[in-house]
Design an enzyme around this catalytic site. Sequence first.
Site, PDB file in Angstrom:
ATOM      1  N   GLY A  45       0.842  -1.209   0.000  1.00  0.00           N
ATOM      2  CA  GLY A  45       0.000   0.000   0.000  1.00  0.00           C
ATOM      3  C   GLY A  45       0.870   1.250   0.000  1.00  0.00           C
ATOM      4  N   HIS A  46       1.885   1.265   0.870  1.00  0.00           N
ATOM      5  CA  HIS A  46       2.805   2.414   0.890  1.00  0.00           C
ATOM      6  C   HIS A  46       3.555   2.518  -0.446  1.00  0.00           C
ATOM      7  CE1 HIS A  46       2.714   1.420   5.348  1.00  0.00           C
ATOM      8  NE2 HIS A  46       2.353   2.678   5.337  1.00  0.00           N
TER       9      HIS A  46
END
Length: 287
Positions: A36-37
């Site tokens: 996600g990051h």
Amino acid sequence: MKVAHEPAEVRALLDQARSEGRRTGLVPTLGALHAGHRSLVRRAAADCDFVVVSVFVNPLQFGPGEDFGSYPRDLEGDCAQAEEAGAHLVFAPSQEAMYPVPPLTTVRVERLSSVLEGRSRPGHFDGVATVVTKLFAIAGPCAAYFGEKDYQQLLVVRRLVTDLSLPVVVVACPTVREPDGLALSSRNRYLSPPERAAAPVLYWALLAGKRAIEEEGATDPAQVRAAMRAVAGREPLLALDYAEVASPEDLSSPATITAEVRLLIAGRLGRARLIDNVSATPPGTEA
Ligand code: PAF
């Protein structure tokens, strides 16, 4: 890729980049980076010429008894992931560098901070708003990238940028999910195998609410909440905190669903507190 620990160094590097005409991007994180990051960093790298990822476990946003002490810390792994996704700089300050003296100043975004997550985690968004304001002050004019997974945080950050006239463009990026629907979160690593198997129930509950609005024509928020609670209630490992229908702009509760809403859910599975959200649009009201 460079790693800096001092705010003054980061400010100088970003000022330098801007003076050379480069567009600067900031991806604030607590570390423990995951896909996600990486998607935030990739988006920042696509939009900007110089991308800084901050890695800082901010004590101000953890309440008593929360996981500040045990929050996963792996700077080496975070740097490898940030670099792989296209970052030019990682800013990893110490507690002392960020808070050389105990702060007397708190940034509080009223109303948006006291509902939903704010009700269950008093003071959490004050801690987020304060550290994000500091990161923006250190980074200077930039685009800043936040995941929609933390939807309430996104609204809090947008609002503080508006209210404080900060020279920052907030860019919202879509939630990244596991193949079974579980939203990626650093806290997923707290889940035992049975809890991990149960965790997608949060997303299924949201989808039940979304179906009620988009396919069954539900306009009563109580009916939508009941649809979400019915699904969540089937999972005995989940301690549901809330399953709510809210305005996407200010998180207020609509009396009737006549336009796009945000469905938000939170619950505890073992020691992991997980949150998720989706948007839902009644038929015939799509933009
Ligand atoms: O979402 C997070 O990781 C944190 O709340 C943030 C925005 C980095 C502030 O510490």
